[in-house]
Design an enzyme around this catalytic site. Structure first.
Site, PDB file in Angstrom:
ATOM      1  N   CYS A  74      -3.935   9.969   1.118  1.00  0.00           N
ATOM      2  CA  CYS A  74      -3.007   8.867   0.838  1.00  0.00           C
ATOM      3  C   CYS A  74      -1.662   9.347   0.310  1.00  0.00           C
ATOM      4  CB  CYS A  74      -3.630   7.895  -0.164  1.00  0.00           C
ATOM      5  SG  CYS A  74      -4.946   6.874   0.529  1.00  0.00           S
ATOM      6  N   LYS A  98       0.832  -1.211   0.000  1.00  0.00           N
ATOM      7  CA  LYS A  98       0.000   0.000   0.000  1.00  0.00           C
ATOM      8  C   LYS A  98       0.861   1.254   0.000  1.00  0.00           C
ATOM      9  CE  LYS A  98      -3.515   2.801   0.705  1.00  0.00           C
ATOM     10  NZ  LYS A  98      -4.493   3.123  -0.337  1.00  0.00           N
TER      11      LYS A  98
END
Length: 421
Positions: free
Chosen positions: A265, A211
């Site tokens: 993010c 991720k």
């Protein structure tokens, strides 16, 4: 057989996930610390803007399969979808994750599965297991222990795009990493109930790293484009034409520059890698510096232009961190407008078609919330910060005799465009 799922954190990921699970046949107990959010969800209302989410939540609540509360309850599976911001000096802050874990600990039973979806530093899933076992001596995660007291812990990061979350929760591939093979297998079996994309199995640390790698890859490539824009501004070259020409090479695909990098993010996750391995993450660190610097470069350029005018008025088009959404988290556009407002060097007319009112941080006597075309009419300088589709309806004739600072290459066909920022 899984019957009940407890989702902790009903924000941009948790609430869509809870509604999807409910419409997929699971009984879902959603948990959030915000009582107003909980009460709204139980009435079928949503507190965030995402296409079709209001219908999904309303349907899930009316079916009786989704209920929200401020405290957890017993369940078969617990999903943790809470924020993971950073502290000063860009240090990861796991406070919300730890609070979520400790909130569910009293409700855990042998055989339960705990899934962390929050983007986290490598090793966080193992810490989740440690926090649980530290308080619950009656539970175990050891494969060698008998099954009667065993629980399972896994990591499965979200990989969705704001504006397309409900679709991508179903269609995107998912990476799943357990703290052991049994945790991975059970988690994979669970996600196969509602995910059409591929289920990619690994271990927890690799899933966490994957991720962070995805978002760091994006950040580094955006930094290259942003650095090109700075160089082109110095050398009086049209960066948009440059990139268009360079991308005709069969193995080159340069992204588009902008006013910086935002969102929950890409602007955050690379710092987790820098913090974990500062001596090794030199390129990732440099990319963060480049992208974090870009908003201040835009501010300096606009202030320099404004200093040449008497009582300057600036039209600021867009506040969201990317096009066609209302999300302001870590938005470089917001940072730019906030800084311009604080300087008091100009009157600002702000247009953001995806929100209903100015954020509190922009409440000032020199800032006005205005429709895009009216903002342009009132202005001397037009600062395009977000390439919303709604702005394509602007009458380009209004840009005549304006100083245009286009950070997105949006007004390329207009005659008075400042390039390179």
């Amino acid at each position: 057989m899984v019957n009940k799922v407890c989702v902790v954190g009903l924000g941009y990921i948790g609430l869509p996930t809870a509604s999807l699970l409910a419409t997929s046949g699971f009984m879902v107990h959603g948990v959030d610390i915000n009582l107003h959010t909980v009460e709204g969800i139980n009435q079928g209302k949503v507190h965030i803007t995402e296409p079709d989410l209001d219908y999904a939540v309303q349907s899930a609540v009316q079916s009786g399969r989704l209920h929200a509360s401020t405290i957890p309850t017993e369940a078969d599976i617990f999903i943790l979808a809470v924020p993971t911001p950073f502290r000063e000096n860009n240090k990861p802050d796991l406070t919300y994750v730890e609070q979520a874990v400790r909130a569910v600990i009293p409700f855990l039973r042998p055989g339960n599965l705990v899934i962390l979806e929050s983007t986290s530093p490598v090793g966080t899933t193992e810490r989740v297991a440690e926090w649980i076992l530290g308080e619950r001596k009656d539970l175990s995660i050891s494969e060698s222990d008998s099954a009667y007291n065993r629980i399972f812990v896994s990591y499965c990061p979200e990989r969705v795009l704001p504006g397309q979350i409900l679709r991508e929760l179903v269609e995107n591939d998912r990476i799943i990493g357990g703290i052991d093979e049994a945790s991975t297998r059970w988690t994979a079996d669970f996600y196969k109930h509602f995910v059409k994309g591929s289920i990619l199995e690994t271990n927890a640390r690799t899933a966490e790293m994957a991720k962070l790698t995805e978002n760091s890859f994006r950040d580094v490539n955006i930094a290259f484009a942003n650095e090109l824009s700075l160089i082109c501004d110095q050398l009086d070259i049209d960066v948009w034409e440059l990139i268009r020409l360079a991308n005709h090479h069969p193995r080159v695909h340069i992204l588009q520059p902008g006013p910086g990098v935002g969102g929950h993010c890409i602007a955050v996750d690379p710092w987790f890698l820098v913090d974990a391995a500062p001596e090794q993450a030199k390129l990732i660190h440099t990319a963060r510096i480049v992208n974090d610097h870009k908003p201040w470069y835009v501010v300096e350029k606009v202030l320099q232009l404004a200093s040449k005018l008497r009582s300057p008025v600036i039209a600021c088009l867009g506040l969201a961190f990317k096009a066609n959404i209302e999300d302001l988290r870590e938005s470089p556009a917001m940072a730019i407008v906030e800084h311009l407002a604080k300087t008091g060097a100009a009157t600002l007319h702000v247009a953001e078609p995806h929100i209903g009112e100015l954020p509190d941080s922009l409440h000032s006597e020199n800032v006005f919330f205005t429709e895009a075309e009216e903002a342009i009419r009132q202005s001397d300088i037009v600062l395009l910060l977000v390439n919303h589709e709604a702005f394509r309806m602007i009458n380009m004739d209004l840009l005549q005799e304006k100083i245009v600072v286009d950070t997105r290459g949006f007004f390329l066909q207009t005659p008075r465009v400042e390039v390179g920022v």
